[in-house]
Design a protein around this motif. Structure first.
Motif, mmCIF file in Angstrom:
data_model
loop_
_atom_site.group_PDB
_atom_site.id
_atom_site.type_symbol
_atom_site.label_atom_id
_atom_site.label_comp_id
_atom_site.label_asym_id
_atom_site.label_seq_id
_atom_site.Cartn_x
_atom_site.Cartn_y
_atom_site.Cartn_z
ATOM 1 N N ASN A 281 -5.803 2.032 0.217
ATOM 2 C CA ASN A 281 -5.463 2.695 0.750
ATOM 3 C C ASN A 281 -5.887 2.319 2.096
ATOM 4 O O ASN A 281 -5.272 2.610 3.760
ATOM 5 N N VAL A 282 -6.479 1.417 2.492
ATOM 6 C CA VAL A 282 -6.931 0.444 3.445
ATOM 7 C C VAL A 282 -6.182 -0.546 3.950
ATOM 8 O O VAL A 282 -6.097 -0.568 5.149
ATOM 9 N N MET A 283 -5.301 -0.985 3.286
ATOM 10 C CA MET A 283 -3.923 -2.113 3.409
ATOM 11 C C MET A 283 -3.006 -1.057 4.431
ATOM 12 O O MET A 283 -2.437 -1.680 4.859
ATOM 13 N N LEU A 284 -2.894 0.224 3.686
ATOM 14 C CA LEU A 284 -1.659 0.525 4.535
ATOM 15 C C LEU A 284 -2.368 1.271 5.301
ATOM 16 O O LEU A 284 -1.138 1.191 6.313
ATOM 17 N N ALA A 285 -3.530 1.939 6.451
ATOM 18 C CA ALA A 285 -3.743 1.913 7.141
ATOM 19 C C ALA A 285 -3.472 0.845 8.285
ATOM 20 O O ALA A 285 -3.117 1.213 9.816
ATOM 21 N N GLU A 286 -3.392 -0.732 7.956
ATOM 22 C CA GLU A 286 -2.562 -1.606 8.629
ATOM 23 C C GLU A 286 -1.582 -1.471 9.417
ATOM 24 O O GLU A 286 -1.160 -1.793 10.435
ATOM 25 N N ILE A 287 -1.007 -1.450 8.082
ATOM 26 C CA ILE A 287 0.887 -1.019 8.110
ATOM 27 C C ILE A 287 1.019 -0.477 9.405
ATOM 28 O O ILE A 287 1.623 -0.631 10.363
ATOM 29 N N TYR A 288 0.704 1.427 9.076
ATOM 30 C CA TYR A 288 0.484 2.259 10.775
ATOM 31 C C TYR A 288 0.005 1.837 12.046
ATOM 32 O O TYR A 288 0.369 2.166 13.059
ATOM 33 N N THR A 289 -1.384 1.637 11.905
ATOM 34 C CA THR A 289 -1.856 1.287 13.469
ATOM 35 C C THR A 289 -1.621 -0.013 13.787
ATOM 36 O O THR A 289 -1.080 -0.561 14.867
ATOM 37 N N HIS A 290 -1.042 -1.041 13.137
ATOM 38 C CA HIS A 290 -0.978 -2.589 13.506
ATOM 39 C C HIS A 290 1.159 -3.119 12.336
ATOM 40 O O HIS A 290 0.348 -3.773 12.178
ATOM 41 N N PRO A 291 1.480 -2.033 12.670
ATOM 42 C CA PRO A 291 3.150 -2.701 12.929
ATOM 43 C C PRO A 291 3.134 -4.063 12.663
ATOM 44 O O PRO A 291 3.972 -5.082 11.706
ATOM 45 N N GLY A 292 3.092 -5.133 14.184
ATOM 46 C CA GLY A 292 2.525 -6.156 14.454
ATOM 47 C C GLY A 292 2.579 -6.861 13.175
ATOM 48 O O GLY A 292 2.679 -8.738 13.084
ATOM 49 N N GLN A 293 1.381 -6.572 12.756
ATOM 50 C CA GLN A 293 0.579 -7.472 12.037
ATOM 51 C C GLN A 293 1.241 -8.666 10.941
ATOM 52 O O GLN A 293 1.933 -7.676 9.697
ATOM 53 N N PRO A 294 0.787 -10.017 10.855
ATOM 54 C CA PRO A 294 1.275 -10.492 9.649
ATOM 55 C C PRO A 294 1.016 -9.907 8.702
ATOM 56 O O PRO A 294 -0.315 -9.860 8.211
#
Length: 250
Positions: A131-144
């Motif tokens: 759940n926490v990892m998916l949040a980063e995908i949506y808010t920071h799509p360019g994050q490695p």
């Protein structure tokens, strides 16, 4: 203009520095609203916010209170870049966000603002860490992608839930689920955490533990804005902004 606080200023006269040293640049407030209005078309027009002046600095912990219909939700939407003012100025870190395109506003929102809501909005079939990892995908799509799990686990550790990383949300208590939601908001390292009735679904004991977590986050330097109708929540904040009929009254 209501300035919630202005940390970092001292009592020296303007321009007075130490010989041989440059005076450090003063950072703009995290949020500044100037003569802000939000009017919805109707007959007559509905002025949800009227002539709002507000300044929130880095590290502030602010509660926003007021009765139903006072403008709290509208103010939250403005602060979170989810809506635009009808008139006036909305600055985020000195940037006029009301003038940005929708895509630009979404990018700014993802990088600089973390959201915590009354409902936890967790995916029941995904683990806490996922759940926490998916949040980063949506808010920071360019994050490695490399390091994504480590960043999620660091956010969970920050809220005291490392031992629940592999659990499904259905196995957690209400307070634990809210901590997951807070970790999800923190994973992108936002400048400001914007909380909408974050303890509304929690009992008094669990509410106390969430407020203690907010105290810790504020001590770490995070800026917090908490929208609430609960006086027990608002008194924990360093400052309170009270709304009535769309206006800041105190």
């Amino acid at each position: 203009m209501i300035a919630v606080s202005d940390p970092g200023q001292d009592d020296r006269p303007a321009g007075a520095g130490t010989a041989g040293l440059e005076t450090p640049a003063v950072r703009p407030p995290v949020v500044e609203l100037r003569d802000l209005w939000r009017t919805f078309p109707a007959d007559p027009p509905v002025h949800a916010l009227r002539d709002v002046d507000l300044r929130i600095h880095e590290g502030d912990y602010v509660s926003v209170v007021g009765p139903s219909g006072s403008g709290k939700s509208t103010l939250l939407n403005i602060l979170g870049c989810l809506d635009r003012p009808t008139a006036g100025l909305h600055l985020l870190d000195g940037m006029d966000v009301a003038s940005l395109s929708e895509d630009q506003r979404a990018a700014v929102r993802g990088r600089r603002i973390g959201f915590v809501f009354q409902s936890f909005h967790l995916l029941a079939h995904r683990s806490v860490a996922e759940n926490v990892m998916l949040a980063e995908i949506y808010t920071h799509p360019g994050q490695p992608r490399d390091g994504r799990r480590a960043r999620a686990e660091a956010a969970l550790a920050r809220v005291g839930l490392s031992h629940r990383a592999g659990f499904l949300p259905t196995r957690l208590s209400g307070g634990e689920r809210q901590r997951v939601a807070i970790a999800r908001a923190l994973v992108g390292e936002p400048r400001m955490l914007l909380c909408d009735e974050p303890t509304g679904n929690l009992d008094s004991r669990t509410t106390g533990s969430i407020l203690e977590l907010f105290d810790e986050l504020r001590a770490d330097g995070l800026t917090l804005v908490v929208i609430t109708h609960d006086d027990h929540v608002s008194v924990r904040a360093a400052s309170t902004v009270r709304l009535a009929d769309g206006m800041v009254v105190s």
